[in-house]
Every structure is written in C-alpha cells, then in structure tokens.
Write a protein that holds these residues in place. Structure first.
Motif, PDB file in Angstrom:
ATOM      1  N   ARG A 163       0.853  -1.191   0.000  1.00  0.00           N
ATOM      2  CA  ARG A 163       0.000   0.000   0.000  1.00  0.00           C
ATOM      3  C   ARG A 163       0.884   1.235   0.000  1.00  0.00           C
ATOM      4  NH1 ARG A 163      -2.838  -3.622  -0.683  1.00  0.00           N
ATOM      5  NH2 ARG A 163      -4.925  -4.085   0.162  1.00  0.00           N
ATOM      6  N   VAL A 167      -5.486   5.174  -1.817  1.00  0.00           N
ATOM      7  CA  VAL A 167      -5.720   4.195  -2.889  1.00  0.00           C
ATOM      8  C   VAL A 167      -6.573   4.827  -3.982  1.00  0.00           C
ATOM      9  CG1 VAL A 167      -6.672   1.950  -3.472  1.00  0.00           C
ATOM     10  CG2 VAL A 167      -5.551   2.290  -1.260  1.00  0.00           C
ATOM     11  N   HIS A 172      -6.637   0.390  -7.203  1.00  0.00           N
ATOM     12  CA  HIS A 172      -7.592  -0.629  -6.751  1.00  0.00           C
ATOM     13  C   HIS A 172      -7.762  -1.716  -7.819  1.00  0.00           C
ATOM     14  CE1 HIS A 172     -11.134  -2.345  -4.813  1.00  0.00           C
ATOM     15  NE2 HIS A 172     -11.768  -2.257  -5.968  1.00  0.00           N
ATOM     16  N   HIS A 175      -4.731  -3.950  -7.882  1.00  0.00           N
ATOM     17  CA  HIS A 175      -4.750  -4.879  -6.755  1.00  0.00           C
ATOM     18  C   HIS A 175      -5.661  -6.068  -7.050  1.00  0.00           C
ATOM     19  CE1 HIS A 175      -2.817  -2.038  -3.739  1.00  0.00           C
ATOM     20  NE2 HIS A 175      -2.295  -3.201  -3.439  1.00  0.00           N
TER      21      HIS A 175
END
Length: 422
Positions: A163, A167, A172, A175
């Motif tokens: 992280r 974000v 996102h 990820h």
C-alpha cells in the motif's frame, strides 16, 4: 532515402524568386506523414549530465533499431545513472523507459538469465512507487514462464499487501488483478498436487489437506474477484473445475449463471458457452441446453455451437422449433466463414425437407429468404462458387445445387451440379 528526406523536409521553392506568379501557383505543402517522436529533446538549459544521458539513449535506440542487442545492453548499463537525477520531473518518465527497454533487450539476448531479469525488476520496483504493482505483476509472469511458480506467487503476495498513500481507482483495479493472478497460481499448484496424487497408489491425509488448502485459498480470493464486473474467463474456468472436483456442482452452476446473466457484467458470449458446456457435462435436459444456446445465438449468430442448437431444435419435433432451426442456419450462412461447410448445408437440407412436408412450408422458407434475396445468390450461388465447390467437395456442390432452386426460386442462377469446367 534522399527523396523521402526531401519529402518530409521543409518546403522549397523550385522556381526563381523573380517569377512571383509561378511561385504563387506552385507552392509546395508540408507532408502530412506522421513523424516518429524523439525519445528526448535537447533543452536550452541542458546540463552536461543530461546531455550525456540523452546521447546515450539515442545510441540505445539506434542499436535496438538495428537489432544490435549486445551493444544496446552495454549502453543501457550506463544509462541507468539517470535514476540518480534529483530532478523528479526529469527522472520519473525515465523510470518506465528503463524498465521497458531493459526487459526488451534481455528478451533478445541469448545468454540472459532469470537472475538478470530479477535484478532489473527489483531495481525498478525500488526506484519509485508509480509502477510498483505492474512491475510485480510482470515479474511474476516472467517467473511463471520459467516454471518458478512459488517465486511468482511470492511476488504477487508481496504486491497484494503493498500500500502507498491514498488508494486510487487505478491502484484498486491493479490490486484486483494481482489478487486474481495469485489465485490462479494457487490453482496451478492445486492442479500439480492433484496430478501427483492421482499417480500415487498410497495417498496420505496430509497430502489431501495440503491440496485442499490451495483450493480454499484460491476459492476465497476468486469469490471476491468475481464480485467485480469484468471479463474473468480463465479465472472462472479454474474456479469451476475445482468446485466440480469436490462435487459442489450446485455452487459451480451458480457461479457460471451469475457470470453469464448478471447485468452488471459486460455481454460475454464465452460465459454462455461455459454454462452450456457445464450443463452438457452433467446431462441437463435439452430444454435447458436450448435456452442457453438461444441466448448465445442473440450475441453471436455465427458461433459454431449454432449447429448443435439447430440439431436440438430439430430433435424436439415441434413445428415451431423446426422453423427456428431454419432461421438459425440461415443466419449462420449469412457469414462467409460457413459458406463451404458441408455439415451446415446438410442440416439446412434436412430442415427444409421437413418444412416442405407442411402445407405452409414453402411460404415459411420464402418468408425467411425474402430479405436475403438481393445478396445471397452472390454470396453462395455463383459459377465461381460452383467451380470451387466441385474442386474441393463434390458432395457440397450437390447439396447446395439442390437447395439453390428452393431458396432462390425463379432466379437464373449459375450454380449447378452439372459438369463444370475445371
């Protein structure tokens, strides 16, 4: 090259300057051909360090254009000093450039090793945070290609827990991609253990537990991933295979149905195919199979499964389904890719034969062919097609010639089963 340089260069007056009338009528215009953008442009306040880096980059570019990869690698070893530039505005764009060019060079060097790639990836990951996740993902791909599954999983695990700051939406999404591929690696390890256990005569409980652990890890992540609308085809197939292996067919079908029919997901013909294949594997009723194929036909009328759909419609024995089969087959043949397929034409022959046994059969065929009458003869029934079909498949010529008279009545077609010149 001289002519091209002259064409791309500034406009030049060919006539004498004294002849102003000719000059006004014979002006040359600049070429609109796109020019390659330079990798870097010399600045007015360029320091010696920046000038050296710019020159080095031009040498790298020249070497790569001429496939002199060893020479490009030697220059790149020097160019990486640009990462030490304290001016972030100048250094940031160069980081991705070094990452992309370095890996491209290593791809073309016969003596490059996995260790060389690891050095590049690790250095670039720690040179800044902007491309960290994508570099981790690419690094894991490279390790997978070399069979280092555990190493690839470790890279993705580190990236998944990484992280930095607030974000963003793009972060996102990355990820989620990393989470999906880590689950895919769990699936690959699960497959490897399943294959090993199937070869052994004696299976220990610990082996089954280890295999089930990887299934649990993969399924938890995949369940979370599939809540996000998108195209997740390979991940769906992996998840369904594991569920089927453990006998959870109800959950597998639910996953496939959600993927195919959830309106929040983009239209995806593959999703319909996966549902159909699953139902067919588990001997589902033909009514359910036809329902799925009907949805697929709306999305892709030229799909190869439409031939199976037509056969299922014929087998139902219903008059309305026979007419549907006619429409499905004609829509398939609207596409040139099926023009020479004997199975499709043979199935069409059977459908039309059954329809003509009815009083309104001829009218039904005419209704479906009327909108096609202007262009179907040119697509299927010319002398060129007849000659080609005779050379490649005589049976196809016979079937099509018989259908040509029924589908296009009253037309003077040049497609005939009579002896064609070769």
């Amino acid at each position: 090259m001289d002519a091209l340089d002259e064409l791309l260069g500034p406009p030049v007056d060919l006539e004498d300057e004294s002849d102003s009338s000719d000059n006004s009528s014979r002006k040359r215009h600049k070429s609109k051909l796109p020019l390659a953008k330079p990798l870097c442009v010399e600045g007015q306040t360029e320091s010696g360090f920046h000038k050296t880096c710019r020159t080095c980059l031009e040498h790298i570019r020249e070497a790569m254009l001429h496939h002199r990869w060893q020479e490009a690698a030697e220059y790149m070893a020097s160019y990486t000093q640009v990462l030490e530039d304290r001016n972030k505005g100048r250094a940031l764009p160069k980081k991705e450039l070094i990452w992309r060019i370095s890996t491209e060079i290593l791809h073309h060097l016969s003596h490059s090793t996995v260790k060389d790639y690891n050095i590049i990836y690790e250095r670039m990951k720690h040179s800044g945070v902007k491309h960290y996740l994508m570099i981790c993902l690419e690094h894991s791909f490279h390790l997978m290609l070399h069979g280092q599954i555990e190493g690839a999983k470790q890279q993705l695990s580190v990236a998944e827990s990484w992280r930095h700051g607030k974000v963003s939406s793009s972060q996102h999404q990355r990820h989620k991609m990393i989470q999906a591929y880590r689950s895919l690696l769990d699936y690959m390890i699960w497959c490897d253990k399943k294959s090993t256990l199937s070869k052994n005569n004696f299976v220990f409980d610990s082996d089954n537990q280890a295999m089930h652990t990887y299934f649990r890890h993969a399924s938890v992540n995949l369940q979370e991933i599939l809540k996000n609308p998108g195209v997740w085809d390979p991940f769906i197939l992996c998840y369904v295979e594991m569920l089927e292996f453990y006998g959870d067919n109800e959950e597998a079908l639910k996953v496939l149905n959600d993927y195919a029919y959830d309106n929040s997901f983009p239209p995806n013909p593959n999703a319909q195919v996966y549902v159909y294949q699953f139902l067919k594997r588990h001997n589902a009723p033909e009514k359910k199979l036809m329902k799925v194929l009907r949805n697929l036909q709306i999305l892709v009328p030229s799909h190869e499964l439409m031939l199976e759909y037509s056969c299922l419609l014929l087998q139902s024995g219903k008059t309305s389904d026979t007419e549907k089969a006619l429409g499905v087959l004609l829509e398939m043949l609207d596409f040139a890719c099926w023009r020479s397929n004997l199975d499709v034409w043979t199935c069409l022959k059977v459908v039309i034969h059954q329809l003509l046994l009815r009083e309104d059969g001829e009218m039904t065929v005419c209704k479906h062919m009327t909108p096609r009458m202007d262009w179907w003869p040119a697509l299927h029934f010319t002398s060129f097609h007849a000659k080609k079909d005779k050379e490649e498949n005589g049976k196809l010529l016979e079937v099509k010639a018989l259908l040509a008279e029924i589908l296009c009545p009253g037309r003077a077609l040049k497609y005939t089963a009579e002896q064609m010149p070769t």
